[in-house]
Write a protein that holds these residues in place. Structure first.
Motif, short mmCIF file in Angstrom:
data_model
loop_
_atom_site.label_atom_id
_atom_site.label_comp_id
_atom_site.label_asym_id
_atom_site.label_seq_id
_atom_site.Cartn_x
_atom_site.Cartn_y
_atom_site.Cartn_z
N LEU A 274 0.84 -1.21 0.00
CA LEU A 274 0.00 0.00 0.00
C LEU A 274 0.87 1.26 0.00
O LEU A 274 0.55 2.25 -0.67
N VAL A 275 1.98 1.20 0.74
CA VAL A 275 2.88 2.35 0.79
C VAL A 275 3.70 2.47 -0.50
O VAL A 275 3.91 3.56 -1.04
N ASP A 276 4.15 1.32 -1.04
CA ASP A 276 5.09 1.34 -2.17
C ASP A 276 4.42 1.54 -3.53
O ASP A 276 4.98 2.22 -4.39
N ILE A 277 3.25 0.92 -3.74
CA ILE A 277 2.69 0.97 -5.10
C ILE A 277 1.32 1.64 -5.20
O ILE A 277 0.91 2.04 -6.29
N ALA A 278 0.59 1.77 -4.09
CA ALA A 278 -0.70 2.45 -4.17
C ALA A 278 -0.47 3.94 -4.47
O ALA A 278 0.55 4.50 -4.06
N PRO A 279 -1.40 4.57 -5.18
CA PRO A 279 -1.17 5.96 -5.60
C PRO A 279 -1.37 6.95 -4.47
O PRO A 279 -2.15 6.71 -3.54
N PRO A 280 -0.66 8.08 -4.52
CA PRO A 280 -0.95 9.19 -3.61
C PRO A 280 -2.29 9.82 -4.02
O PRO A 280 -2.90 9.38 -5.01
N PRO A 281 -2.78 10.81 -3.31
CA PRO A 281 -4.05 11.44 -3.65
C PRO A 281 -4.10 11.90 -5.11
O PRO A 281 -3.14 12.45 -5.63
N GLN A 282 -5.25 11.61 -5.73
CA GLN A 282 -5.45 11.94 -7.13
C GLN A 282 -6.39 13.14 -7.29
O GLN A 282 -7.04 13.57 -6.34
N ALA A 283 -6.48 13.66 -8.52
CA ALA A 283 -7.40 14.75 -8.80
C ALA A 283 -8.83 14.28 -8.58
O ALA A 283 -9.17 13.11 -8.79
N ARG A 284 -9.71 15.17 -8.11
CA ARG A 284 -11.11 14.85 -7.86
C ARG A 284 -11.98 15.62 -8.86
O ARG A 284 -11.72 16.78 -9.18
N LEU A 285 -13.04 14.96 -9.33
CA LEU A 285 -13.91 15.58 -10.33
C LEU A 285 -14.91 16.52 -9.67
O LEU A 285 -15.55 16.19 -8.68
N ALA A 286 -15.05 17.69 -10.28
CA ALA A 286 -16.04 18.68 -9.86
C ALA A 286 -16.81 19.13 -11.09
O ALA A 286 -16.39 18.89 -12.23
N VAL A 287 -17.95 19.77 -10.87
CA VAL A 287 -18.74 20.29 -11.98
C VAL A 287 -17.89 21.24 -12.82
O VAL A 287 -17.99 21.27 -14.05
N GLN A 288 -17.02 21.98 -12.15
CA GLN A 288 -16.19 22.99 -12.84
C GLN A 288 -14.95 22.38 -13.50
O GLN A 288 -14.21 23.07 -14.17
N GLY A 289 -14.71 21.08 -13.31
CA GLY A 289 -13.53 20.42 -13.89
C GLY A 289 -12.73 19.73 -12.80
O GLY A 289 -13.04 19.82 -11.60
N PRO A 290 -11.65 19.00 -13.17
CA PRO A 290 -10.85 18.29 -12.17
C PRO A 290 -10.11 19.25 -11.23
O PRO A 290 -9.65 20.31 -11.65
#
Length: 540
Positions: A274-290
């Motif tokens: 989980l530490v080595d290969i899981a992604p860090p926080p990603q962009a979140r979708l909003a009505v106005q765009g990512p």
């Protein structure tokens, strides 16, 4: 508000890992959850889910009915530090009747850890949750549990994962034997065997490592089981692709680990992955765009509300996924739905029911704000008043309905208060019919009604009677012309009800009756899911 540089903010975000644990009931998910906490040093001794009448219960199960029945029916949030990373772990209900709560939790994470019972393989509820993960592009790590029992052949399990999930299963470890002849796991990357030691209930015990599959001591001790494992490993290495992190992040591969959570075996490898290969926080979708996580200004979304986590204080905690920027205690936040401002000072992080006041949080973190109202599921909070609305937190049209009456009429006010809070949580959907004084409950599964009645009695002091309802179908309604919506409500007053967010819904006794209503009102849109009162999603 913060003097943090952009590079420092990016570095703090990169330290975060936020994931949910998903599984079919009884696969060992809650046990694995607390063992992960154990290995991270967040707790010192693990409770056993099976010992339902013991004084200790699973760290992540806090609700009284969970302790009595030994199941998880509410999501739990836990934060811990491991190898210089901040790990946010969300445990979810395994029971299918609580799939809505699980769905909302899955919108708040960047990866999922799938737990599979090695005796049963991929089960129905696991498949439903995985569909959610795939629709959102959530990377999945797989842990095949209970190897200390008589289970299915590992090759069969790998084959089933690939066939049912439609992704390549790439083993990172491989079991040597099973049940009473379970000797340990072979680490494919490091070419070594970790020897199984049953009954270990604490982290940090001495591990026995044997180097290589051809180790003379291993051959002598494990005999036929080692030879069988060697044969399987050769087949697997020839048939499966090499691990690709890009394919993992794209949902095309799932790393697979074997072990026994109840014995703490194979847990450390999962935590490392989980530490080595899981992604860090990603962009979140909003009505106005990512919205990128390293965006300078704070933003967050309410994905869970829980009342009475601490019955002594009758509190109501709003769980917020930090989507961007830096949160600081006491900062001014705008609730986008209402335009109102708030300055939360008693913000907390969680280790299940234990809380700690926090001064700051970053994208990926889960924070809790105790409130007495004013926030709903799906609400977006921002630093400043610029318009922003995150998407992807739906409510689904209920499939079962019941009426609810108070046994003692003097408790009517408490009943309405309790139901309002349970409805705001999303624990159950509550509808107020336009032409009836009897409140209606809507749910995906029947167990939700039992839990609602139990919580009303034990948390609000209200004995309630669940009664049959003639309704079987619900749709939220909207229209481009407000006057047309008003005419629809007036013309169908006997079928109209308002939910906890005051969204308008039409209820019918049969699906055929719903179709007739839809045909009669072509200018009205009928929806099978909504996000919040002002943003309705999918049409029927």
């Amino acid at each position: 508000m913060s003097d943090l540089t952009q590079s420092e903010l990016r570095e703090r975000v990169a330290q975060r890992r936020t994931f949910a644990i998903i599984s079919h009931p009884d696969a060992g998910k809650t046990t694995l959850t607390e063992k992960l906490l154990l290995f991270a040093g967040a707790i010192q001794i693990a409770g056993s889910v099976k010992a339902r009448k013991a004084s200790r219960h699973a760290t992540s199960d806090w609700m009284e009915i969970e302790k009595q029945r030994g199941i998880s029916v509410a999501s739990s949030v836990m934060q811990m530090e491991y190898r210089d990373k901040v790990v946010n772990l969300l445990d979810t209900p395994g029971h299918q009747d609580f799939s809505e709560d699980t769905y909302r939790v899955l919108t708040a994470v960047d990866a999922a850890l799938m737990v599979i019972d090695a005796a049963n393989g991929v089960e129905a509820q696991t498949l439903r949750l995985l569909e959610v993960c795939r629709s959102r592009g959530t990377p999945i790590i797989t842990f095949i549990n209970k190897l200390d029992r008589e289970v299915r052949e590992p090759l069969d399990l790998i084959d089933e994962i690939e066939r049912t999930l439609g992704m390549a299963a790439v083993p990172f470890s491989w079991p040597i034997g099973m049940g009473k002849r379970f000797h340990g796991v072979y680490d494919l990357a490091q070419d070594r065997i970790r020897v199984f030691k049953p009954g270990e209930d604490r982290a940090g015990g001495n591990e026995e490592i044997l180097e290589g599959l051809d180790n003379a001591a291993a051959v002598e001790r494990f005999g036929a089981e080692l030879e069988h494992a060697r044969h399987d490993i050769e087949l697997v290495q020839a048939a499966t692709p090499n691990f690709s992190r890009d394919d993992f992040l794209a949902g095309k591969q799932t790393p697979v680990f074997f072990g026994s959570a109840i014995n703490n075996f194979g847990v450390r490898e999962v935590l490392d992955a989980l530490v080595d290969i899981a992604p860090p926080p990603q962009a979140r979708l909003a009505v106005q765009g990512p919205v990128e996580p390293d965006r300078a200004k704070f933003s967050g979304v309410v994905f869970k509300i829980q009342a009475n986590m601490d019955p002594a204080h009758r509190d109501r905690v709003v769980f917020i996924r930090v989507c961007s920027g830096r949160f600081e205690r006491g900062m001014r936040l705008t609730v986008q739905r209402t335009g109102k401002e708030m300055r939360p000072n008693n913000v907390v992080s969680f280790l299940s029911q234990r809380r700690e006041l926090l001064d700051e949080a970053y994208a990926g973190d889960i924070i809790g704000i105790p409130t007495h109202g004013g926030l709903q599921l799906g609400d977006t909070l921002t630093e400043g008043a610029e318009p922003l609305q995150f998407t992807g937190l739906p409510f689904f049209a209920p499939e079962i309905f019941r009426g609810i009456e108070v046994v003692n009429p003097l408790k009517t006010k408490q009943l309405r208060t309790g139901l309002m809070q349970l409805g705001e949580e999303g624990a159950i959907q509550v509808f107020r019919p336009l032409r009836s004084t009897i409140l209606l409950l809507g749910a995906v599964g029947a167990l939700q009604f039992e839990v609602a009645a139990h919580r009303l009695k034990h948390e609000y002091g209200v004995e309630a009677r669940i009664i049959q309802s003639s309704y079987t179908c619900a749709r939220w309604v909207s229209a481009d012309d407000p006057a047309e919506l008003d005419r629809f409500v007036d013309g169908n007053a006997g079928r109209i009800a308002y939910d906890a967010a005051d969204a308008v819904a039409v209820l019918t006794a049969t699906a055929y009756e719903m179709k007739v209503v839809q045909d009669m009102w072509p200018k009205i849109r009928f929806h099978v899911q909504r996000e919040h009162a002002g943003l309705v999603l999918e049409s029927a």
